[in-house]
Motif scaffolding. Structure first.
Motif, PDB file in Angstrom:
ATOM      1  N   ALA A 130      17.951 -12.522 -13.527  1.00  0.00           N
ATOM      2  CA  ALA A 130      18.099 -12.257 -12.089  1.00  0.00           C
ATOM      3  C   ALA A 130      16.752 -12.449 -11.414  1.00  0.00           C
ATOM      4  CB  ALA A 130      18.616 -10.845 -11.844  1.00  0.00           C
ATOM      5  N   GLU A 131      16.746 -13.238 -10.329  1.00  0.00           N
ATOM      6  CA  GLU A 131      15.549 -13.427  -9.504  1.00  0.00           C
ATOM      7  C   GLU A 131      15.610 -12.482  -8.309  1.00  0.00           C
ATOM      8  OE1 GLU A 131      15.466 -17.483  -8.410  1.00  0.00           O
ATOM      9  OE2 GLU A 131      15.133 -18.232 -10.465  1.00  0.00           O
ATOM     10  N   VAL A 132      14.443 -11.902  -7.972  1.00  0.00           N
ATOM     11  CA  VAL A 132      14.353 -10.908  -6.902  1.00  0.00           C
ATOM     12  C   VAL A 132      13.386 -11.425  -5.847  1.00  0.00           C
ATOM     13  CG1 VAL A 132      13.895  -8.494  -6.323  1.00  0.00           C
ATOM     14  CG2 VAL A 132      14.769  -9.089  -8.598  1.00  0.00           C
ATOM     15  N   GLU A 133      13.768 -11.280  -4.568  1.00  0.00           N
ATOM     16  CA  GLU A 133      12.932 -11.698  -3.447  1.00  0.00           C
ATOM     17  C   GLU A 133      12.750 -10.545  -2.469  1.00  0.00           C
ATOM     18  OE1 GLU A 133      14.490 -15.131  -1.547  1.00  0.00           O
ATOM     19  OE2 GLU A 133      13.908 -16.507  -3.172  1.00  0.00           O
ATOM     20  N   ASN A 134      11.660 -10.627  -1.702  1.00  0.00           N
ATOM     21  CA  ASN A 134      11.334  -9.661  -0.642  1.00  0.00           C
ATOM     22  C   ASN A 134      11.097  -8.261  -1.210  1.00  0.00           C
ATOM     23  OD1 ASN A 134      11.817 -11.812   1.133  1.00  0.00           O
ATOM     24  ND2 ASN A 134      13.947 -11.194   1.431  1.00  0.00           N
ATOM     25  N   PHE A 135      10.459  -8.199  -2.354  1.00  0.00           N
ATOM     26  CA  PHE A 135      10.101  -6.908  -2.947  1.00  0.00           C
ATOM     27  C   PHE A 135       8.741  -6.484  -2.414  1.00  0.00           C
ATOM     28  CE2 PHE A 135       8.963 -10.426  -5.668  1.00  0.00           C
ATOM     29  CZ  PHE A 135       7.624 -10.223  -5.920  1.00  0.00           C
ATOM     30  N   CYS A 187      -0.319  -6.384 -11.614  1.00  0.00           N
ATOM     31  CA  CYS A 187      -0.987  -7.688 -11.637  1.00  0.00           C
ATOM     32  C   CYS A 187      -2.255  -7.613 -10.790  1.00  0.00           C
ATOM     33  CB  CYS A 187      -0.053  -8.772 -11.110  1.00  0.00           C
ATOM     34  SG  CYS A 187      -0.715 -10.432 -11.259  1.00  0.00           S
ATOM     35  N   ARG A 188      -3.283  -8.410 -11.161  1.00  0.00           N
ATOM     36  CA  ARG A 188      -4.503  -8.430 -10.376  1.00  0.00           C
ATOM     37  C   ARG A 188      -4.298  -9.116  -9.030  1.00  0.00           C
ATOM     38  NH1 ARG A 188      -9.003  -6.723 -12.816  1.00  0.00           N
ATOM     39  NH2 ARG A 188      -8.983  -6.467 -15.092  1.00  0.00           N
ATOM     40  N   ASN A 189      -3.409 -10.097  -8.984  1.00  0.00           N
ATOM     41  CA  ASN A 189      -3.078 -10.778  -7.738  1.00  0.00           C
ATOM     42  C   ASN A 189      -1.690 -10.324  -7.268  1.00  0.00           C
ATOM     43  OD1 ASN A 189      -5.492 -12.301  -7.855  1.00  0.00           O
ATOM     44  ND2 ASN A 189      -4.510 -13.816  -9.197  1.00  0.00           N
ATOM     45  N   ARG A 190      -1.483 -10.489  -6.002  1.00  0.00           N
ATOM     46  CA  ARG A 190      -0.200 -10.063  -5.450  1.00  0.00           C
ATOM     47  C   ARG A 190       0.928 -10.903  -6.044  1.00  0.00           C
ATOM     48  NH1 ARG A 190       0.476  -7.424  -0.354  1.00  0.00           N
ATOM     49  NH2 ARG A 190       2.679  -7.317   0.209  1.00  0.00           N
ATOM     50  N   ARG A 191       1.968 -10.219  -6.558  1.00  0.00           N
ATOM     51  CA  ARG A 191       3.088 -10.899  -7.188  1.00  0.00           C
ATOM     52  C   ARG A 191       3.996 -11.501  -6.119  1.00  0.00           C
ATOM     53  NH1 ARG A 191       3.823 -12.619 -12.162  1.00  0.00           N
ATOM     54  NH2 ARG A 191       3.119 -10.592 -12.987  1.00  0.00           N
ATOM     55  N   ARG A 192       4.314 -12.798  -6.293  1.00  0.00           N
ATOM     56  CA  ARG A 192       5.209 -13.483  -5.355  1.00  0.00           C
ATOM     57  C   ARG A 192       6.528 -13.877  -5.997  1.00  0.00           C
ATOM     58  NH1 ARG A 192      -0.026 -15.025  -4.307  1.00  0.00           N
ATOM     59  NH2 ARG A 192      -0.730 -14.700  -2.152  1.00  0.00           N
ATOM     60  N   ASP A 193       6.531 -14.110  -7.314  1.00  0.00           N
ATOM     61  CA  ASP A 193       7.755 -14.448  -8.036  1.00  0.00           C
ATOM     62  C   ASP A 193       8.086 -13.308  -8.991  1.00  0.00           C
ATOM     63  OD1 ASP A 193       7.682 -16.856  -6.742  1.00  0.00           O
ATOM     64  OD2 ASP A 193       6.599 -17.872  -8.364  1.00  0.00           O
ATOM     65  N   PHE A 194       9.315 -12.867  -8.933  1.00  0.00           N
ATOM     66  CA  PHE A 194       9.723 -11.748  -9.782  1.00  0.00           C
ATOM     67  C   PHE A 194      11.110 -12.057 -10.331  1.00  0.00           C
ATOM     68  CE2 PHE A 194      10.572  -7.607 -11.314  1.00  0.00           C
ATOM     69  CZ  PHE A 194       9.355  -6.938 -11.390  1.00  0.00           C
ATOM     70  N   PHE A 195      11.268 -11.925 -11.647  1.00  0.00           N
ATOM     71  CA  PHE A 195      12.571 -12.106 -12.288  1.00  0.00           C
ATOM     72  C   PHE A 195      12.776 -11.011 -13.324  1.00  0.00           C
ATOM     73  CE2 PHE A 195       9.665 -14.232 -15.093  1.00  0.00           C
ATOM     74  CZ  PHE A 195      10.177 -14.072 -16.369  1.00  0.00           C
TER      75      PHE A 195
END
Length: 404
Positions: free
Chosen positions: A310-315, A354-362
């Motif tokens: 499952a891919e998640v957006e706008n988290f 994560c050290r950088n802001r996460r943009r892709d999450f699954f």
């Protein structure tokens, strides 16, 4: 002796002879100077044939033909006179209305009287100021509630000031070159409409162009929470972008647009949480890199191990005490039969640092479909909860259990 005297004598003799066998009848005396009256001609009127069967004859005697003919002629002359007067537009017959007889086959219906329509009262125009909205006390000797609309919730009506705010017209467009300058018009609109997002945006951009500190918390304090957060993220991104290019005009493009990308991430986190893609897979390697199953049909009586992807957006992602970007999600899997009852479920947390802001999450999850399921259709529901933003998203995967 004349012939007249001889005729009279003969008549008298006949009367005497006839009187011997019958009582005398009074006879009209005939004067020798006047001729005997001539009886009127007998007019024979043919009676219509008697109706056959049980039809009764009308009780009234039909009118005489001569009288009927005279009446028809009189009516015809009257109608001709009226028609001629109407054709010539005679002022003497201006108010005369001629009723033409309807044919026997299709008699004209009686004139229908339309019911009277009572016009509703004219709507009350919105007041120009809150003072004009105040209720008017009825004058002495009048009924204050008579002919006045009233509802059950009359006691819960808003105040006059609240009603005036509700009916206030939207802000007028900016007129360049008017009596007021552009700065004055923008400031006045922001002051008169403190809850209008476009007016506040224009005013904050004006302050941004003046190189003043934006956003001003006092100016946007009356905005709704979501609008205030969106406006803050937008103005912060523009400010950081301008400060960066002022400090170094020769920086690389990825560094120039970094403040705008961060602004986009902040705005995306304000959107609704969503699951754009949810499938059953054999293998998952990375985000967007997976091998889906050819079919979601499984043989009954045998357990089947699959991977739910499952891919998640706008988290939402926030910095923790270690200055790391942290994302906290919680996933729930539930299998429902055709009747809507859950027959299997699984629940697990999904925390990413994560050290950088996460943009892709699954979310990859290996599960086993039980062997004891009945044959039929099922639905695997995937539910994801963002614990930081308090948002929920759902997606469904159809599954079929068939016989061997």
């Amino acid at each position: 002796m004349s012939r007249r005297t001889l005729a009279v004598g003969t008549a008298v003799s006949l009367i005497v002879v006839a009187g011997c066998g019958a009582p005398p009848q009074p006879q009209a005396q005939v004067s020798p100077q006047q001729p005997a009256p001539v009886p009127p001609p007998v007019v024979t009127v043919e009676r219509p044939p008697e109706p056959q069967g049980d039809v009764e004859s009308p009780a009234k005697t039909p009118p005489e033909p001569d009288r009927v003919a005279r009446q028809a002629e009189e009516h015809a002359r009257a109608i001709e006179a009226l028609l001629a007067a109407r054709a010539q537009d005679d002022p003497a017959n201006a108010g005369t209305r001629i009723i033409q007889p309807a044919p026997r086959e299709t008699p004209s219906p009686e004139p229908r009287i339309e019911p009277a329509v009572i016009e509703p009262p004219a709507p009350i125009k919105p007041p120009a100021s809150p003072k004009s909205v105040e209720s008017v006390e009825p004058a002495a000797g009048t009924a204050g509630d008579a002919n006045t609309p009233i509802s059950v919730n009359s006691a819960a009506q808003p105040s006059a000031v609240a009603r005036a705010e509700a009916v206030k017209s939207p802000p007028a467009a900016i007129v360049p070159g008017g009596a007021e300058s552009l700065e004055q018009q923008l400031a006045r609109r922001a002051r008169e409409y403190p809850r209008d997002l476009p007016s506040q945006l224009d005013y904050q951009l004006l302050l941004f162009a003046r190189d003043e500190q934006v956003p001003r918390a006092a100016d946007i304090a009356n905005l709704p929470t979501e609008d205030r957060e969106v406006l803050t993220a937008l103005v912060d991104g523009l400010t950081n972008f301008r400060n960066g290019i002022r400090a170094d005009t020769n920086m690389l493009m990825n560094r120039k647009i970094r403040p705008l990308i961060e602004m986009s991430d902040r705005l995306r986190s304000r959107a609704d949480l969503s699951i754009p893609n949810a499938v059953l897979c054999r293998e998952v390697r990375a985000w967007g890199n997976y091998a889906p199953l050819e079919s979601n049909r499984f043989e009954g009586g045998v357990p089947h191990t699959v991977i739910v992807y499952a891919e998640v957006e706008n988290f939402a992602s926030t910095l923790n005490e270690k200055n790391l970007w942290e994302t906290r999600l919680e996933c729930q899997l539930a299998l429902y039969n055709e009747a809507g009852w859950p027959v299997w479920e699984d629940k697990f947390p999904a925390i990413d640092v994560c050290r950088n802001r996460r943009r892709d999450f699954f979310l990859p999850r290996k599960v086993t479909i039980p062997a004891g399921l009945n044959l039929g259709r099922y639905v695997l529901k995937v539910s994801v909860t963002d614990q930081q933003a308090s948002r929920i998203a759902e997606s469904s995967i159809p599954i079929v259990i068939y016989a061997k």
